[in-house]
Design a protein around this motif. Sequence first.
Motif, PDB file in Angstrom:
ATOM      1  N   GLY A 144     251.849 -51.858 -47.191  1.00  0.00           N
ATOM      2  CA  GLY A 144     252.881 -52.576 -47.935  1.00  0.00           C
ATOM      3  C   GLY A 144     253.692 -53.496 -47.040  1.00  0.00           C
ATOM      4  O   GLY A 144     254.020 -54.630 -47.414  1.00  0.00           O
ATOM      5  N   PHE A 145     254.020 -53.021 -45.848  1.00  0.00           N
ATOM      6  CA  PHE A 145     254.762 -53.834 -44.878  1.00  0.00           C
ATOM      7  C   PHE A 145     253.974 -55.088 -44.525  1.00  0.00           C
ATOM      8  O   PHE A 145     254.524 -56.202 -44.477  1.00  0.00           O
ATOM      9  CB  PHE A 145     255.018 -52.986 -43.632  1.00  0.00           C
ATOM     10  CG  PHE A 145     255.757 -53.693 -42.529  1.00  0.00           C
ATOM     11  CD1 PHE A 145     257.111 -53.950 -42.629  1.00  0.00           C
ATOM     12  CD2 PHE A 145     255.093 -54.068 -41.367  1.00  0.00           C
ATOM     13  CE1 PHE A 145     257.802 -54.591 -41.605  1.00  0.00           C
ATOM     14  CE2 PHE A 145     255.770 -54.705 -40.344  1.00  0.00           C
ATOM     15  CZ  PHE A 145     257.128 -54.965 -40.455  1.00  0.00           C
ATOM     16  N   THR A 146     252.673 -54.923 -44.288  1.00  0.00           N
ATOM     17  CA  THR A 146     251.811 -56.054 -43.942  1.00  0.00           C
ATOM     18  C   THR A 146     251.765 -57.079 -45.064  1.00  0.00           C
ATOM     19  O   THR A 146     251.900 -58.286 -44.831  1.00  0.00           O
ATOM     20  CB  THR A 146     250.395 -55.555 -43.621  1.00  0.00           C
ATOM     21  OG1 THR A 146     250.445 -54.703 -42.462  1.00  0.00           O
ATOM     22  CG2 THR A 146     249.436 -56.706 -43.360  1.00  0.00           C
ATOM     23  N   GLU A 147     251.570 -56.603 -46.292  1.00  0.00           N
ATOM     24  CA  GLU A 147     251.466 -57.526 -47.427  1.00  0.00           C
ATOM     25  C   GLU A 147     252.765 -58.303 -47.636  1.00  0.00           C
ATOM     26  O   GLU A 147     252.746 -59.514 -47.887  1.00  0.00           O
ATOM     27  CB  GLU A 147     251.092 -56.751 -48.685  1.00  0.00           C
ATOM     28  CG  GLU A 147     249.672 -56.203 -48.660  1.00  0.00           C
ATOM     29  CD  GLU A 147     249.356 -55.321 -49.852  1.00  0.00           C
ATOM     30  OE1 GLU A 147     250.253 -55.120 -50.704  1.00  0.00           O
ATOM     31  OE2 GLU A 147     248.222 -54.819 -49.929  1.00  0.00           O
ATOM     32  N   HIS A 201     256.358 -68.855 -43.882  1.00  0.00           N
ATOM     33  CA  HIS A 201     257.345 -69.917 -43.688  1.00  0.00           C
ATOM     34  C   HIS A 201     257.549 -70.231 -42.207  1.00  0.00           C
ATOM     35  O   HIS A 201     257.884 -71.363 -41.841  1.00  0.00           O
ATOM     36  CB  HIS A 201     258.672 -69.492 -44.328  1.00  0.00           C
ATOM     37  CG  HIS A 201     259.816 -70.409 -44.054  1.00  0.00           C
ATOM     38  ND1 HIS A 201     259.918 -71.665 -44.612  1.00  0.00           N
ATOM     39  CD2 HIS A 201     260.910 -70.253 -43.246  1.00  0.00           C
ATOM     40  CE1 HIS A 201     261.028 -72.249 -44.173  1.00  0.00           C
ATOM     41  NE2 HIS A 201     261.650 -71.420 -43.356  1.00  0.00           N
ATOM     42  N   HIS A 202     257.325 -69.220 -41.364  1.00  0.00           N
ATOM     43  CA  HIS A 202     257.516 -69.398 -39.922  1.00  0.00           C
ATOM     44  C   HIS A 202     256.210 -69.701 -39.193  1.00  0.00           C
ATOM     45  O   HIS A 202     256.204 -69.833 -37.964  1.00  0.00           O
ATOM     46  CB  HIS A 202     258.140 -68.136 -39.317  1.00  0.00           C
ATOM     47  CG  HIS A 202     259.465 -67.774 -39.914  1.00  0.00           C
ATOM     48  ND1 HIS A 202     260.599 -68.540 -39.739  1.00  0.00           N
ATOM     49  CD2 HIS A 202     259.834 -66.729 -40.716  1.00  0.00           C
ATOM     50  CE1 HIS A 202     261.618 -67.982 -40.375  1.00  0.00           C
ATOM     51  NE2 HIS A 202     261.181 -66.889 -40.978  1.00  0.00           N
ATOM     52  N   GLY A 203     255.105 -69.778 -39.936  1.00  0.00           N
ATOM     53  CA  GLY A 203     253.818 -70.042 -39.309  1.00  0.00           C
ATOM     54  C   GLY A 203     253.245 -68.841 -38.580  1.00  0.00           C
ATOM     55  O   GLY A 203     252.406 -68.993 -37.681  1.00  0.00           O
ATOM     56  N   ALA A 234     242.684 -62.862 -42.416  1.00  0.00           N
ATOM     57  CA  ALA A 234     242.654 -61.834 -43.446  1.00  0.00           C
ATOM     58  C   ALA A 234     243.959 -61.046 -43.447  1.00  0.00           C
ATOM     59  O   ALA A 234     244.529 -60.771 -42.387  1.00  0.00           O
ATOM     60  CB  ALA A 234     241.479 -60.886 -43.214  1.00  0.00           C
ATOM     61  N   VAL A 235     244.429 -60.673 -44.636  1.00  0.00           N
ATOM     62  CA  VAL A 235     245.596 -59.795 -44.714  1.00  0.00           C
ATOM     63  C   VAL A 235     245.171 -58.373 -44.389  1.00  0.00           C
ATOM     64  O   VAL A 235     245.791 -57.691 -43.567  1.00  0.00           O
ATOM     65  CB  VAL A 235     246.256 -59.867 -46.104  1.00  0.00           C
ATOM     66  CG1 VAL A 235     247.467 -58.935 -46.174  1.00  0.00           C
ATOM     67  CG2 VAL A 235     246.656 -61.298 -46.429  1.00  0.00           C
ATOM     68  N   HIS A 236     244.106 -57.903 -45.026  1.00  0.00           N
ATOM     69  CA  HIS A 236     243.531 -56.591 -44.730  1.00  0.00           C
ATOM     70  C   HIS A 236     242.095 -56.793 -44.261  1.00  0.00           C
ATOM     71  O   HIS A 236     241.336 -57.536 -44.882  1.00  0.00           O
ATOM     72  CB  HIS A 236     243.538 -55.692 -45.960  1.00  0.00           C
ATOM     73  CG  HIS A 236     244.891 -55.484 -46.560  1.00  0.00           C
ATOM     74  ND1 HIS A 236     245.954 -54.952 -45.844  1.00  0.00           N
ATOM     75  CD2 HIS A 236     245.372 -55.726 -47.808  1.00  0.00           C
ATOM     76  CE1 HIS A 236     247.015 -54.880 -46.632  1.00  0.00           C
ATOM     77  NE2 HIS A 236     246.695 -55.354 -47.815  1.00  0.00           N
ATOM     78  N   ARG A 237     241.734 -56.114 -43.169  1.00  0.00           N
ATOM     79  CA  ARG A 237     240.370 -56.198 -42.653  1.00  0.00           C
ATOM     80  C   ARG A 237     239.749 -54.806 -42.642  1.00  0.00           C
ATOM     81  O   ARG A 237     239.927 -54.045 -41.691  1.00  0.00           O
ATOM     82  CB  ARG A 237     240.358 -56.801 -41.246  1.00  0.00           C
ATOM     83  CG  ARG A 237     238.940 -57.026 -40.691  1.00  0.00           C
ATOM     84  CD  ARG A 237     238.983 -57.747 -39.353  1.00  0.00           C
ATOM     85  NE  ARG A 237     239.466 -59.111 -39.494  1.00  0.00           N
ATOM     86  CZ  ARG A 237     238.687 -60.157 -39.781  1.00  0.00           C
ATOM     87  NH1 ARG A 237     237.394 -59.985 -39.979  1.00  0.00           N
ATOM     88  NH2 ARG A 237     239.223 -61.362 -39.883  1.00  0.00           N
ATOM     89  N   PRO A 238     239.014 -54.432 -43.714  1.00  0.00           N
ATOM     90  CA  PRO A 238     238.297 -53.161 -43.712  1.00  0.00           C
ATOM     91  C   PRO A 238     237.220 -53.176 -42.626  1.00  0.00           C
ATOM     92  O   PRO A 238     236.574 -54.201 -42.398  1.00  0.00           O
ATOM     93  CB  PRO A 238     237.669 -53.088 -45.109  1.00  0.00           C
ATOM     94  CG  PRO A 238     238.401 -54.105 -45.920  1.00  0.00           C
ATOM     95  CD  PRO A 238     238.837 -55.165 -44.969  1.00  0.00           C
ATOM     96  N   VAL A 239     237.046 -52.045 -41.961  1.00  0.00           N
ATOM     97  CA  VAL A 239     236.098 -51.954 -40.858  1.00  0.00           C
ATOM     98  C   VAL A 239     235.007 -50.951 -41.228  1.00  0.00           C
ATOM     99  O   VAL A 239     235.315 -49.860 -41.717  1.00  0.00           O
ATOM    100  CB  VAL A 239     236.800 -51.523 -39.556  1.00  0.00           C
ATOM    101  CG1 VAL A 239     235.817 -51.526 -38.388  1.00  0.00           C
ATOM    102  CG2 VAL A 239     237.983 -52.449 -39.253  1.00  0.00           C
ATOM    103  N   GLU A 249     253.383 -60.725 -44.595  1.00  0.00           N
ATOM    104  CA  GLU A 249     252.431 -61.843 -44.584  1.00  0.00           C
ATOM    105  C   GLU A 249     252.936 -62.980 -45.462  1.00  0.00           C
ATOM    106  O   GLU A 249     252.817 -64.160 -45.108  1.00  0.00           O
ATOM    107  CB  GLU A 249     251.059 -61.356 -45.065  1.00  0.00           C
ATOM    108  CG  GLU A 249     249.932 -62.363 -44.895  1.00  0.00           C
ATOM    109  CD  GLU A 249     249.814 -63.328 -46.060  1.00  0.00           C
ATOM    110  OE1 GLU A 249     249.330 -64.468 -45.853  1.00  0.00           O
ATOM    111  OE2 GLU A 249     250.184 -62.949 -47.196  1.00  0.00           O
ATOM    112  N   LEU A 250     253.513 -62.628 -46.602  1.00  0.00           N
ATOM    113  CA  LEU A 250     254.071 -63.648 -47.489  1.00  0.00           C
ATOM    114  C   LEU A 250     255.376 -64.221 -46.924  1.00  0.00           C
ATOM    115  O   LEU A 250     255.605 -65.433 -46.944  1.00  0.00           O
ATOM    116  CB  LEU A 250     254.329 -63.054 -48.873  1.00  0.00           C
ATOM    117  CG  LEU A 250     253.083 -62.640 -49.664  1.00  0.00           C
ATOM    118  CD1 LEU A 250     253.492 -61.876 -50.923  1.00  0.00           C
ATOM    119  CD2 LEU A 250     252.245 -63.861 -50.033  1.00  0.00           C
TER     120      LEU A 250
END
Length: 253
Positions: A156-159, A167-169, A219-224, A162-163
């Motif tokens: 949740g923190f990542t998602e 704005h900050h690149g 990628a926001v999430h990268r399944p491995v 990421e949004l």
Amino acid sequence: MNNILITGAASGIGAATARLFHERGWQVGLIDRDAEALATQAQALGGVWQRALDVTDLAAVEAALADFCSIYDGQLRLLFNCAGVLRFGHFEEIDMAEHARILNINVLGLVQVTHAAFPYLKATRGAQVISMGSASGVYGTPHMASYSASKFAVRGFTEALELEWRHHGIRVGDLMPPFVRTPMVSSQRFEPPVLRRLGVNLNAEDIAQAAWRQARGAAVHRPVSWLFRLMYGAGQLSPAWVNRGIMKLLSGA
């Protein structure tokens, strides 16, 4: 010039990632609680920057970020949040102090390091945050309830970030592997049924390679692993009860 700061860098995934990025020409900084193992790892990489600290110690985290980034004109290309702890077992049989430790390191520590890194990431073109998520942050996993909760928080923190940080690149994403053969897993005294059914088919070097790919992607999430990529993809399309049924089957619940 590319630089990377890695938490949990003294062993396992963090150490493998440090070796890989160092071999490929990046400037590497290492953070870990284990001062002795950290010094050994730093020496093996030619005496790279290292700092022994607990990621839950905000003052120490802020001082370390300032010191490392001062070497590179206040810039940080990549933060890899790899520090984490794990405990397998029945929820009620694990002391509350251990549950608190898992959540403090895996969630609060990660948030604190990311917060402290912000000004240096913002000052760097193409800056990025990669955090260690987990397959346990997609499916609630029995016998690792607190760890699973911590990885749902990372997801949740990542998602959200990421949004927010577009704005900050600054790109923000996480890695989502199933079980990985590291000291953190091999040292456990309890073996969850889901581990027996899925097996441990990844090693630290596999996750280091995923971190390398993530550093060059968005990628926001990268399944491995092919199996979890399949499960993750199916889970995005399936109703919640199907995903719940899969976890019941794997865990023997």
